[in-house]
Design a protein around this motif. Sequence first.
Motif, PDB file in Angstrom:
ATOM      1  N   ARG A   1       0.845  -1.187   0.000  1.00 21.15           N
ATOM      2  CA  ARG A   1       0.000   0.000   0.000  1.00 21.15           C
ATOM      3  C   ARG A   1       0.885   1.242   0.000  1.00 21.15           C
ATOM      4  O   ARG A   1       2.021   1.208   0.500  1.00 21.15           O
ATOM      5  CB  ARG A   1      -0.866   0.062   1.258  1.00 21.15           C
ATOM      6  CG  ARG A   1      -1.825  -1.072   1.418  1.00 21.15           C
ATOM      7  CD  ARG A   1      -2.713  -0.801   2.593  1.00 21.15           C
ATOM      8  NE  ARG A   1      -1.930  -0.401   3.767  1.00 21.15           N
ATOM      9  CZ  ARG A   1      -2.425   0.248   4.797  1.00 21.15           C
ATOM     10  NH1 ARG A   1      -3.706   0.614   4.789  1.00 21.15           N
ATOM     11  NH2 ARG A   1      -1.685   0.547   5.824  1.00 21.15           N
ATOM     12  N   VAL A   2       0.376   2.348  -0.497  1.00 24.77           N
ATOM     13  CA  VAL A   2       1.131   3.589  -0.544  1.00 24.77           C
ATOM     14  C   VAL A   2       1.610   3.974   0.851  1.00 24.77           C
ATOM     15  O   VAL A   2       2.780   4.300   1.058  1.00 24.77           O
ATOM     16  CB  VAL A   2       0.297   4.723  -1.160  1.00 24.77           C
ATOM     17  CG1 VAL A   2       1.047   6.033  -1.091  1.00 24.77           C
ATOM     18  CG2 VAL A   2      -0.062   4.399  -2.592  1.00 24.77           C
ATOM     19  N   THR A   3       0.740   3.900   1.833  1.00 20.56           N
ATOM     20  CA  THR A   3       1.092   4.291   3.195  1.00 20.56           C
ATOM     21  C   THR A   3       2.224   3.432   3.750  1.00 20.56           C
ATOM     22  O   THR A   3       3.194   3.963   4.303  1.00 20.56           O
ATOM     23  CB  THR A   3      -0.127   4.168   4.122  1.00 20.56           C
ATOM     24  OG1 THR A   3      -1.195   4.957   3.591  1.00 20.56           O
ATOM     25  CG2 THR A   3       0.199   4.659   5.512  1.00 20.56           C
TER      26      THR A   3
ATOM     27  N   LEU B   1       4.219  11.574   3.190  1.00 18.99           N
ATOM     28  CA  LEU B   1       3.484  10.620   2.355  1.00 18.99           C
ATOM     29  C   LEU B   1       3.285  11.188   0.969  1.00 18.99           C
ATOM     30  O   LEU B   1       3.409  10.477  -0.036  1.00 18.99           O
ATOM     31  CB  LEU B   1       2.134  10.340   3.018  1.00 18.99           C
ATOM     32  CG  LEU B   1       1.168   9.451   2.252  1.00 18.99           C
ATOM     33  CD1 LEU B   1       1.723   8.047   2.139  1.00 18.99           C
ATOM     34  CD2 LEU B   1      -0.192   9.433   2.923  1.00 18.99           C
ATOM     35  N   ASN B   2       2.996  12.471   0.919  1.00 16.41           N
ATOM     36  CA  ASN B   2       2.775  13.114  -0.370  1.00 16.41           C
ATOM     37  C   ASN B   2       3.990  13.000  -1.286  1.00 16.41           C
ATOM     38  O   ASN B   2       3.850  12.776  -2.485  1.00 16.41           O
ATOM     39  CB  ASN B   2       2.446  14.590  -0.162  1.00 16.41           C
ATOM     40  CG  ASN B   2       0.956  14.806  -0.063  1.00 16.41           C
ATOM     41  OD1 ASN B   2       0.184  13.905  -0.321  1.00 16.41           O
ATOM     42  ND2 ASN B   2       0.566  16.014   0.314  1.00 16.41           N
TER      43      ASN B   2
ATOM     44  N   LYS C   1       4.211  11.212  -4.956  1.00 13.62           N
ATOM     45  CA  LYS C   1       4.725  11.801  -6.196  1.00 13.62           C
ATOM     46  C   LYS C   1       5.752  10.882  -6.852  1.00 13.62           C
ATOM     47  O   LYS C   1       5.746  10.704  -8.069  1.00 13.62           O
ATOM     48  CB  LYS C   1       5.360  13.150  -5.901  1.00 13.62           C
ATOM     49  CG  LYS C   1       4.361  14.289  -5.748  1.00 13.62           C
ATOM     50  CD  LYS C   1       5.125  15.565  -5.465  1.00 13.62           C
ATOM     51  CE  LYS C   1       4.299  16.806  -5.738  1.00 13.62           C
ATOM     52  NZ  LYS C   1       5.158  18.003  -5.789  1.00 13.62           N
ATOM     53  N   HIS C   2       6.621  10.306  -6.043  1.00  8.08           N
ATOM     54  CA  HIS C   2       7.606   9.379  -6.595  1.00  8.08           C
ATOM     55  C   HIS C   2       6.902   8.227  -7.289  1.00  8.08           C
ATOM     56  O   HIS C   2       7.301   7.796  -8.367  1.00  8.08           O
ATOM     57  CB  HIS C   2       8.523   8.858  -5.484  1.00  8.08           C
ATOM     58  CG  HIS C   2       9.596   9.817  -5.102  1.00  8.08           C
ATOM     59  ND1 HIS C   2      10.541  10.272  -5.992  1.00  8.08           N
ATOM     60  CD2 HIS C   2       9.883  10.422  -3.931  1.00  8.08           C
ATOM     61  CE1 HIS C   2      11.372  11.110  -5.379  1.00  8.08           C
ATOM     62  NE2 HIS C   2      10.989  11.220  -4.125  1.00  8.08           N
TER      63      HIS C   2
END
Lengths: 127, 127
Positions: free
Chosen positions: A36-38, A48-49, A53-54
């Motif tokens: 997951r992104v988190t 996190l932002n 973006k990466h």
Amino acid sequence: MKSTMTTPAGLDHTLTALADPTRRAILQRLSAGEVRVTDLAQPFAMSLNAVSKHVRVLERAQLVTRRRAGREHLLSFNPKPLDEAAAWIETQRALWTTRLDALEALLRAEDRVAAPTRRNKGTRHER
Amino acid sequence: MKSTMTTPAGLDHTLTALADPTRRAILQRLSAGEVRVTDLAQPFAMSLNAVSKHVRVLERAQLVTRRRAGREHLLSFNPKPLDEAAAWIETQRALWTTRLDALEALLRAEDRVAAPTRRNKGTRHER
DNA sequence: ATTTCATTCAACTCTGAGGTTGAACGATAT
DNA sequence: ATATCGTTCAACCTCAGAGTTGAATGAAAT
């Protein structure tokens, strides 16, 4: 503009994506499976932002694909673009060794010519 | 902070250098042998200065070395940094296939478990 | 000695990359 | 219905990358 006709846009995106240590770390993490992104962002000393973006950069390069599962986004690694990158690098190495072989052959054959100070090579304007 | 310890600075420079089409074209030209900066710049639709800067980026990555011969600078290609880049890419592919094999093995063995909506994966905060 | 050639240095513009914070949005849980 | 969670969107900052033009430098030719 445009000139040399050698403009493989995919390679640009792939190599740009790989040129950042954070993104390489992300890929490394992702090659172990979906994350997951988190969870992905957690080990990094950045927001996190920033990680989000990466991830977008990696998606542009198609090195990462996203699967939405409810509110969480599962990211996975797609190695396909690496093929083109690896191929380009291999081509360069091949050209290099080819050229070296040719040079060696030349040195073996031509052994008498010795133009002293003025070397004349390839595309020279010659005024 | 810092965590992943994976910070190979050389790779950064190498991949950054490769991520630009102009610089890739320069390398390609250079793999045929030494070229002067001016001759190198000629085919490109940009100023000599711009090319000179690209060359500097390639030198930073040690993909290009410079030999001063009087007033002209002869540039040559050094493929060594490509090794590290190629190795990184290969490692990723290896990790990927490894993970695929493990997954396949898992699917073959565990065939009865079916947690419906709630999947729980890796580093989860678990509130 | 002066000019010309090959190249860089310096200063400037423009754009995009990498990072931040704060809000918005959609899905889940209460 | 409301709060919370996971993620992005939007606005902003700063800095480096890619390009320009106009000197400055150093070697070669006249």
